[in-house]
Scaffold this motif. Structure first.
Motif, PDB file in Angstrom:
ATOM      1  N   SER A  34      22.030  49.162  50.519  1.00 16.27           N
ATOM      2  CA  SER A  34      21.592  48.427  51.712  1.00 16.27           C
ATOM      3  C   SER A  34      22.187  47.027  51.670  1.00 16.27           C
ATOM      4  O   SER A  34      21.572  46.087  51.131  1.00 16.27           O
ATOM      5  N   PRO A  35      23.386  46.841  52.218  1.00 23.33           N
ATOM      6  CA  PRO A  35      24.009  45.514  52.215  1.00 23.33           C
ATOM      7  C   PRO A  35      23.212  44.547  53.086  1.00 23.33           C
ATOM      8  O   PRO A  35      22.487  44.958  54.003  1.00 23.33           O
ATOM      9  N   PRO A  36      23.309  43.254  52.825  1.00 25.11           N
ATOM     10  CA  PRO A  36      22.665  42.270  53.697  1.00 25.11           C
ATOM     11  C   PRO A  36      23.251  42.336  55.097  1.00 25.11           C
ATOM     12  O   PRO A  36      24.417  42.702  55.292  1.00 25.11           O
ATOM     13  N   ALA A  37      22.442  41.977  56.078  1.00 24.61           N
ATOM     14  CA  ALA A  37      22.882  42.073  57.471  1.00 24.61           C
ATOM     15  C   ALA A  37      24.031  41.122  57.775  1.00 24.61           C
ATOM     16  O   ALA A  37      24.931  41.443  58.546  1.00 24.61           O
ATOM     17  N   ALA A  38      24.001  39.938  57.168  1.00 21.06           N
ATOM     18  CA  ALA A  38      25.019  38.932  57.446  1.00 21.06           C
ATOM     19  C   ALA A  38      26.013  38.857  56.294  1.00 21.06           C
ATOM     20  O   ALA A  38      25.634  38.913  55.127  1.00 21.06           O
ATOM     21  N   GLN A  39      27.291  38.742  56.633  1.00 20.32           N
ATOM     22  CA  GLN A  39      28.308  38.484  55.614  1.00 20.32           C
ATOM     23  C   GLN A  39      28.089  37.081  55.044  1.00 20.32           C
ATOM     24  O   GLN A  39      27.624  36.183  55.752  1.00 20.32           O
ATOM     25  N   ARG A  40      28.440  36.881  53.768  1.00 24.33           N
ATOM     26  CA  ARG A  40      28.164  35.588  53.148  1.00 24.33           C
ATOM     27  C   ARG A  40      29.198  35.291  52.072  1.00 24.33           C
ATOM     28  O   ARG A  40      29.697  36.183  51.401  1.00 24.33           O
ATOM     29  N   ASP A  41      29.526  34.012  51.998  1.00 22.72           N
ATOM     30  CA  ASP A  41      30.358  33.511  50.894  1.00 22.72           C
ATOM     31  C   ASP A  41      31.698  34.234  50.763  1.00 22.72           C
ATOM     32  O   ASP A  41      32.259  34.315  49.669  1.00 22.72           O
ATOM     33  N   GLY A  42      32.205  34.785  51.864  1.00 28.54           N
ATOM     34  CA  GLY A  42      33.485  35.472  51.796  1.00 28.54           C
ATOM     35  C   GLY A  42      33.433  36.851  51.179  1.00 28.54           C
ATOM     36  O   GLY A  42      34.476  37.474  50.971  1.00 28.54           O
ATOM     37  N   ILE A  43      32.235  37.358  50.891  1.00 25.34           N
ATOM     38  CA  ILE A  43      32.079  38.696  50.300  1.00 25.34           C
ATOM     39  C   ILE A  43      32.182  39.744  51.402  1.00 25.34           C
ATOM     40  O   ILE A  43      31.576  39.604  52.466  1.00 25.34           O
ATOM     41  N   ARG A  44      32.912  40.804  51.160  1.00 23.90           N
ATOM     42  CA  ARG A  44      33.071  41.878  52.129  1.00 23.90           C
ATOM     43  C   ARG A  44      32.163  43.033  51.711  1.00 23.90           C
ATOM     44  O   ARG A  44      32.443  43.742  50.734  1.00 23.90           O
ATOM     45  N   TRP A  45      31.070  43.202  52.438  1.00 19.92           N
ATOM     46  CA  TRP A  45      30.038  44.148  52.042  1.00 19.92           C
ATOM     47  C   TRP A  45      30.365  45.563  52.493  1.00 19.92           C
ATOM     48  O   TRP A  45      30.887  45.777  53.587  1.00 19.92           O
ATOM     49  N   LEU A  46      30.043  46.522  51.643  1.00 22.47           N
ATOM     50  CA  LEU A  46      30.218  47.936  51.920  1.00 22.47           C
ATOM     51  C   LEU A  46      28.900  48.661  51.670  1.00 22.47           C
ATOM     52  O   LEU A  46      28.167  48.325  50.740  1.00 22.47           O
ATOM     53  N   GLN A  47      28.612  49.660  52.497  1.00 27.92           N
ATOM     54  CA  GLN A  47      27.405  50.466  52.301  1.00 27.92           C
ATOM     55  C   GLN A  47      27.781  51.788  51.658  1.00 27.92           C
ATOM     56  O   GLN A  47      28.707  52.471  52.104  1.00 27.92           O
ATOM     57  N   GLY A  48      27.073  52.147  50.613  1.00 29.07           N
ATOM     58  CA  GLY A  48      27.330  53.417  49.942  1.00 29.07           C
ATOM     59  C   GLY A  48      26.340  53.624  48.811  1.00 29.07           C
ATOM     60  O   GLY A  48      25.739  52.667  48.310  1.00 29.07           O
ATOM     61  N   ASP A  49      26.187  54.870  48.433  1.00 25.80           N
ATOM     62  CA  ASP A  49      25.259  55.251  47.365  1.00 25.80           C
ATOM     63  C   ASP A  49      26.089  55.877  46.246  1.00 25.80           C
ATOM     64  O   ASP A  49      26.734  56.918  46.439  1.00 25.80           O
ATOM     65  N   LEU A  50      26.085  55.250  45.084  1.00 23.39           N
ATOM     66  CA  LEU A  50      26.905  55.725  43.971  1.00 23.39           C
ATOM     67  C   LEU A  50      26.546  57.140  43.534  1.00 23.39           C
ATOM     68  O   LEU A  50      27.380  57.828  42.933  1.00 23.39           O
ATOM     69  N   GLY A  87      27.346  58.290  38.839  1.00 26.40           N
ATOM     70  CA  GLY A  87      27.838  57.253  39.748  1.00 26.40           C
ATOM     71  C   GLY A  87      29.168  56.674  39.312  1.00 26.40           C
ATOM     72  O   GLY A  87      30.055  56.422  40.140  1.00 26.40           O
ATOM     73  N   LEU A  88      29.328  56.468  38.024  1.00 24.71           N
ATOM     74  CA  LEU A  88      30.596  55.940  37.517  1.00 24.71           C
ATOM     75  C   LEU A  88      31.736  56.919  37.786  1.00 24.71           C
ATOM     76  O   LEU A  88      32.830  56.519  38.211  1.00 24.71           O
ATOM     77  N   ARG A  89      31.484  58.190  37.559  1.00 24.99           N
ATOM     78  CA  ARG A  89      32.504  59.202  37.856  1.00 24.99           C
ATOM     79  C   ARG A  89      32.857  59.203  39.341  1.00 24.99           C
ATOM     80  O   ARG A  89      34.034  59.269  39.720  1.00 24.99           O
ATOM     81  N   HIS A  90      31.824  59.140  40.183  1.00 25.45           N
ATOM     82  CA  HIS A  90      32.057  59.204  41.621  1.00 25.45           C
ATOM     83  C   HIS A  90      32.931  58.042  42.105  1.00 25.45           C
ATOM     84  O   HIS A  90      33.863  58.249  42.896  1.00 25.45           O
ATOM     85  N   VAL A  91      32.634  56.837  41.653  1.00 29.00           N
ATOM     86  CA  VAL A  91      33.389  55.693  42.171  1.00 29.00           C
ATOM     87  C   VAL A  91      34.817  55.697  41.648  1.00 29.00           C
ATOM     88  O   VAL A  91      35.761  55.349  42.376  1.00 29.00           O
ATOM     89  N   LEU A  92      35.030  56.123  40.406  1.00 30.21           N
ATOM     90  CA  LEU A  92      36.399  56.191  39.898  1.00 30.21           C
ATOM     91  C   LEU A  92      37.207  57.259  40.637  1.00 30.21           C
ATOM     92  O   LEU A  92      38.405  57.074  40.901  1.00 30.21           O
ATOM     93  N   GLN A  93      36.568  58.361  40.997  1.00 31.23           N
ATOM     94  CA  GLN A  93      37.261  59.399  41.753  1.00 31.23           C
ATOM     95  C   GLN A  93      37.617  58.931  43.159  1.00 31.23           C
ATOM     96  O   GLN A  93      38.607  59.391  43.742  1.00 31.23           O
ATOM     97  N   ALA A  94      36.826  57.996  43.701  1.00 32.59           N
ATOM     98  CA  ALA A  94      37.044  57.531  45.070  1.00 32.59           C
ATOM     99  C   ALA A  94      38.101  56.435  45.169  1.00 32.59           C
ATOM    100  O   ALA A  94      38.594  56.155  46.264  1.00 32.59           O
ATOM    101  N   LEU A  95      38.453  55.815  44.057  1.00 33.74           N
ATOM    102  CA  LEU A  95      39.430  54.734  44.067  1.00 33.74           C
ATOM    103  C   LEU A  95      40.827  55.271  43.770  1.00 33.74           C
ATOM    104  O   LEU A  95      40.983  56.347  43.210  1.00 33.74           O
ATOM    105  N   GLN A  96      41.834  54.467  44.140  1.00 36.40           N
ATOM    106  CA  GLN A  96      43.224  54.843  43.869  1.00 36.40           C
ATOM    107  C   GLN A  96      43.534  54.576  42.397  1.00 36.40           C
ATOM    108  O   GLN A  96      43.731  53.436  41.980  1.00 36.40           O
ATOM    109  N   ALA A  97      43.605  55.648  41.633  1.00 34.50           N
ATOM    110  CA  ALA A  97      43.774  55.515  40.188  1.00 34.50           C
ATOM    111  C   ALA A  97      45.073  54.799  39.827  1.00 34.50           C
ATOM    112  O   ALA A  97      45.132  54.063  38.834  1.00 34.50           O
ATOM    113  N   SER A  98      46.110  54.987  40.621  1.00 37.82           N
ATOM    114  CA  SER A  98      47.408  54.406  40.271  1.00 37.82           C
ATOM    115  C   SER A  98      47.421  52.884  40.386  1.00 37.82           C
ATOM    116  O   SER A  98      48.250  52.230  39.756  1.00 37.82           O
TER     117      SER A  98
END
Length: 276
Positions: A34-50, A87-98
């Motif tokens: 559940s990301p915060p409603a407002a963007q803050r401090d230059g952080i780019r928020w993403l919603q997802g469940d690991l 969760g760790l496996r899921h996020v590594l599989q979702a990223l570009q390994a190269s």
């Protein structure tokens, strides 16, 4: 050099890490259920469940560094396994390994067991007494076997703003500690923990594991007595040590030798500043 970083599981600690990385010129994405409603401090928020890999399909491309620092949904083994292993496996599989160059995994000193008065460092064989340490150690081993460079930061007990549970327990008279034999406690201010993560991400050639703790392990009853004096509470009585938390003195020598400096080297001063 600017990096594209993903903080996976950006809770209280991540919220302290992310602005430091933005200030250093990096592009920072932060993932949480559940990301915060407002963007803050230059952080780019993403919603997802690991724990749900389908929710990670839209992670950004080009991530070069991953910081994995989630919080389990509960204090039972199933919740720990779901977030730290699955969760760790899921996020590594979702990223570009190269393109992924480094993973920093935030672990815990719970991977170490009972060592009495002895000093513990990164070369001390882990022997976790509880399921939490066992799951974290399993996740460390799994990550080390992956084809990406990884760094593990094993944190001591964190305290700081919004992490004042010890103070409230002592105020309520719900704390006790043994005096003989001594039970050693290890702490780290949450702001120092955040700074340590940023420091390790910037190292050109980090070691595979670091202990995150302050300079001053304390006998548990001395820590409790100090906090009680700060809040005007009775000194906690003698009693058993916390269950499944072995006594040990954590050495932060490797972290300090890497060039890291603590703002709060002694938790007694850290608690005093928080309670002013």
């Amino acid at each position: 050099m600017a990096e594209r970083l993903l903080l996976a599981g950006c809770g209280d600690l991540g919220l302290r890490v992310a602005p430091l990385l933005v200030a250093a010129g990096h592009e920072v994405f932060a993932l949480r259920r559940s990301p915060p409603a407002a963007q803050r401090d230059g952080i780019r928020w993403l919603q997802g469940d690991l724990t749900r890999p389908e929710s990670l399909a839209q992670l950004p491309g080009g991530v070069t560094q991953l910081v994995y620092l989630p919080t389990p949904a509960g204090r039972e083994e199933q919740a720990y396994r779901a977030i730290f292993l699955d969760g760790l496996r899921h996020v590594l599989q979702a990223l570009q390994a190269s393109l992924l160059q480094r993973v920093l995994f935030v672990s815990s000193s719970a991977v170490y067991g009972e060592h009495g008065d002895a000093w513990v460092d990164e070369d001390t064989p882990p022997a976790p007494p509880g399921f939490n340490g066992r799951v974290l150690l399993e996740a460390e081993h799994w990550l080390a076997a992956q084809p990406v460079r990884s760094v593990v930061l094993r944190l001591a007990g964190l305290y700081g703003p919004d992490r004042m549970q010890l103070v409230e327990r002592i105020r309520a008279g719900n704390a006790c500690a043994p005096r003989q034999p001594l039970h050693w406690a290890n702490r780290m201010h949450v702001d120092d923990a955040a700074a340590a993560i940023v420091h390790l991400l910037a190292l050109a050639d980090p070691r595979d594991a670091y202990i995150g703790a302050d300079d001053t392990p304390l006998p548990l009853h001395e820590l409790y007595r100090s906090v009680a004096a700060l809040i005007g509470a009775p000194v906690p009585p003698e009693g058993p040590a916390p269950a499944a938390v072995g006594s040990k003195r954590l050495s932060n020598a490797r972290l300090r030798d890497s060039g890291f400096s603590l703002r709060w080297p002694d938790s007694r001063a850290g608690y005093a500043a928080l309670l002013r």
